[in-house]
Design a protein around this motif. Structure first.
Motif, PDB file in Angstrom:
ATOM      1  N   THR A   3      34.999  18.668 -22.758  1.00 16.06           N
ATOM      2  CA  THR A   3      35.219  19.337 -21.641  1.00 16.06           C
ATOM      3  C   THR A   3      34.326  19.097 -20.470  1.00 16.06           C
ATOM      4  OG1 THR A   3      36.260  21.143 -22.858  1.00 16.06           O
ATOM      5  CG2 THR A   3      35.715  21.628 -20.489  1.00 16.06           C
ATOM      6  N   HIS A   4      33.141  18.790 -20.810  1.00 15.47           N
ATOM      7  CA  HIS A   4      31.969  18.321 -20.077  1.00 15.47           C
ATOM      8  C   HIS A   4      32.348  16.903 -19.464  1.00 15.47           C
ATOM      9  CE1 HIS A   4      29.639  21.726 -21.687  1.00 15.47           C
ATOM     10  NE2 HIS A   4      29.396  21.981 -20.106  1.00 15.47           N
ATOM     11  N   ARG A   7      35.123  17.126 -17.060  1.00 17.24           N
ATOM     12  CA  ARG A   7      34.608  17.432 -15.584  1.00 17.24           C
ATOM     13  C   ARG A   7      33.982  16.325 -14.912  1.00 17.24           C
ATOM     14  NH1 ARG A   7      32.018  23.271 -17.066  1.00 17.24           N
ATOM     15  NH2 ARG A   7      32.084  23.326 -14.666  1.00 17.24           N
ATOM     16  N   GLU A 198      30.255  21.266  -9.289  1.00 19.64           N
ATOM     17  CA  GLU A 198      31.256  21.468 -10.413  1.00 19.64           C
ATOM     18  C   GLU A 198      30.514  22.276 -11.512  1.00 19.64           C
ATOM     19  OE1 GLU A 198      34.539  21.722 -13.024  1.00 19.64           O
ATOM     20  OE2 GLU A 198      34.518  21.292 -10.848  1.00 19.64           O
TER      21      GLU A 198
END
Length: 318
Positions: A3-4, A7, A198
Motif C-alpha cells: 500500500t505504501h 501511494r 500524502e
C-alpha cells in the motif's frame, strides 16, 4: 508495504504532469532571458550597463554586469537568474555573493504580496529584503575567502569579434545543460512534496523543528508555517500560510515576526539545491541566510520591546 509503495507511485504519477508544465514554463523564462544577455554582450550594451552600475556593485565586490542578474531576480523566480549566472564566467566568490543576494530578493511582487496577507506590510517586506540583500552582500565581501581559480559558468564570452552564429551556439549549449539539471531537481522536489503531503509528514516534521523556534526568536507554534515556508516556499506555500493565519494559528504580531525571518531565509530546500547544482557552496547559502534571519527577528523583537516601553512610559510621564 504494498500500500505504501502504491501511494508513493501515485505521488510520482501526480508529480510528473506538474513537472512537465513547470518544464515548459521554465523554458519560456530561461531561454529568452539567457539569449537576451548573449545579444547584449555581443552588441556591447552589457559593457555599457556594467560601467554605469559598477560603482554601486563594487561596494559589495561584484562587477557591474551582475546588476542585470539581481534586477531580473527581483521580478521572478530564481531559474532565470541562474541561467544568467551560468551565461557569465564569474569567480566562485562573486557568484556566491550574487546568489545570496538573489536568494533574499527574488520574486518580490508575488512573495511580498503573500506576506502582506499574513500579518506584514507589502512595502515593509520589500524594503527589508532589498536592504538585507545589500547588507549581507557587503558583509560577505568582507569575510568570504578568495577561492582563486574556481569559477561558475563555463560559457565563453560573446564579444563583437564573435559571429552571430557562434553566439547562438554558445546560448544553446550553455542553456540546455542548466535546463536539464534544473528540470531533474524540480521533478524530484515535486515528488518529495507530494510524498510529504500524502503521508502527512509535514506536521510531524514541524514538531521536530519546534525547539529551534526559540533560537530563531519565534513562537513554538510558528514551527509548522516555518517548515512550509522552507520546504514548499513562499510562492507555493502561500495558500497554506494564509489559511493558517486565518485560522488564528498565530497572532498577527507572531505572523509579522515569522515574516521577518522568512523574508531573509525561506525555501531552504529548493533554493539551496538549485544553486548547489551550479557550484555554489551549500554551507554559505544555508549558514548566511539563517544567521541573518535570526539577527533580523531578534532585532525586530528588541525594537518592539523598546517601542512598547516608550509607549507605556509616555502616559505615565504625562
Amino acid at each position: 508495504m504494498g500500500t505504501h509503495l502504491e501511494r508513493i507511485w501515485l505521488c510520482i504519477k501526480n508529480a510528473l504532469p506538474k513537472s512537465a508544465r513547470t518544464c515548459i514554463w521554465l523554458l519560456k523564462i530561461i531561454l529568452p532571458i539567457s539569449l537576451l544577455v548573449r545579444l547584449l554582450e555581443y552588441s556591447g550594451w552589457l559593457a555599457e550597463i556594467s560601467g554605469f552600475l559598477s560603482p554601486l556593485f563594487s561596494l559589495v565586490g561584484l562587477p557591474g554586469e551582475t546588476a542585470i542578474i539581481f534586477i531580473t531576480s527581483t521580478f521572478g523566480p530564481l531559474y532565470a537568474p541562474i541561467a544568467l549566472i551560468t551565461s557569465m564566467s564569474l569567480g566562485l566568490r562573486e557568484a556566491t555573493i550574487l546568489a545570496i543576494m538573489c536568494l533574499v530578493s527574488h520574486n518580490l511582487i508575488v512573495e511580498s504580496s503573500i506576506q502582506a496577507k499574513t500579518g506584514s506590510s507589502f512595502w515593509g517586506m520589500t524594503i527589508l529584503r532589498l536592504s538585507m540583500s545589500f547588507l549581507i552582500a557587503f558583509t560577505l565581501n568582507l569575510v568570504l575567502p578568495e577561492w582563486s581559480g574556481q569559477t561558475v559558468g563555463k560559457a565563453l564570452a560573446a564579444t563583437q569579434d564573435t559571429s552571430l552564429k557562434e553566439v547562438l551556439i554558445l546560448w544553446i549549449t550553455g542553456s540546455m545543460s542548466v535546463i536539464i539539471t534544473i528540470l531533474l531537481i524540480v521533478t524530484g522536489l515535486m515528488i518529495l512534496h507530494n510524498v510529504l503531503d500524502e503521508f502527512r509528514l509535514m506536521k510531524k516534521l514541524s514538531d521536530l523543528f519546534a525547539p529551534l523556534m526559540k533560537i530563531f526568536g519565534l513562537p513554538r507554534d510558528a514551527a509548522f508555517l516555518w517548515l512550509v515556508g522552507n520546504v514548499v516556499g513562499l510562492a507555493y506555500g502561500g495558500a497554506i500560510m494564509v489559511e493558517q493565519m486565518q485560522l488564528k494559528k498565530l497572532t498577527q504580531k507572531e505572523g509579522h515576526l515569522l515574516n521577518h525571518h522568512l523574508a531573509v531565509s525561506h525555501s531552504l530546500l529548493e533554493d539551496t539545491v538549485i544553486f548547489v547544482a551550479i557550484g555554489i557552496p551549500a554551507l554559505w547559502i544555508l549558514g548566511t541566510r539563517l544567521l541573518f534571519a535570526i539577527a533580523v527577528v531578534w532585532g525586530r523583537r528588541l525594537y518592539n520591546f523598546i517601542y512598547s516601553r516608550n509607549v507605556i512610559k509616555r502616559p505615565l510621564e504625562g
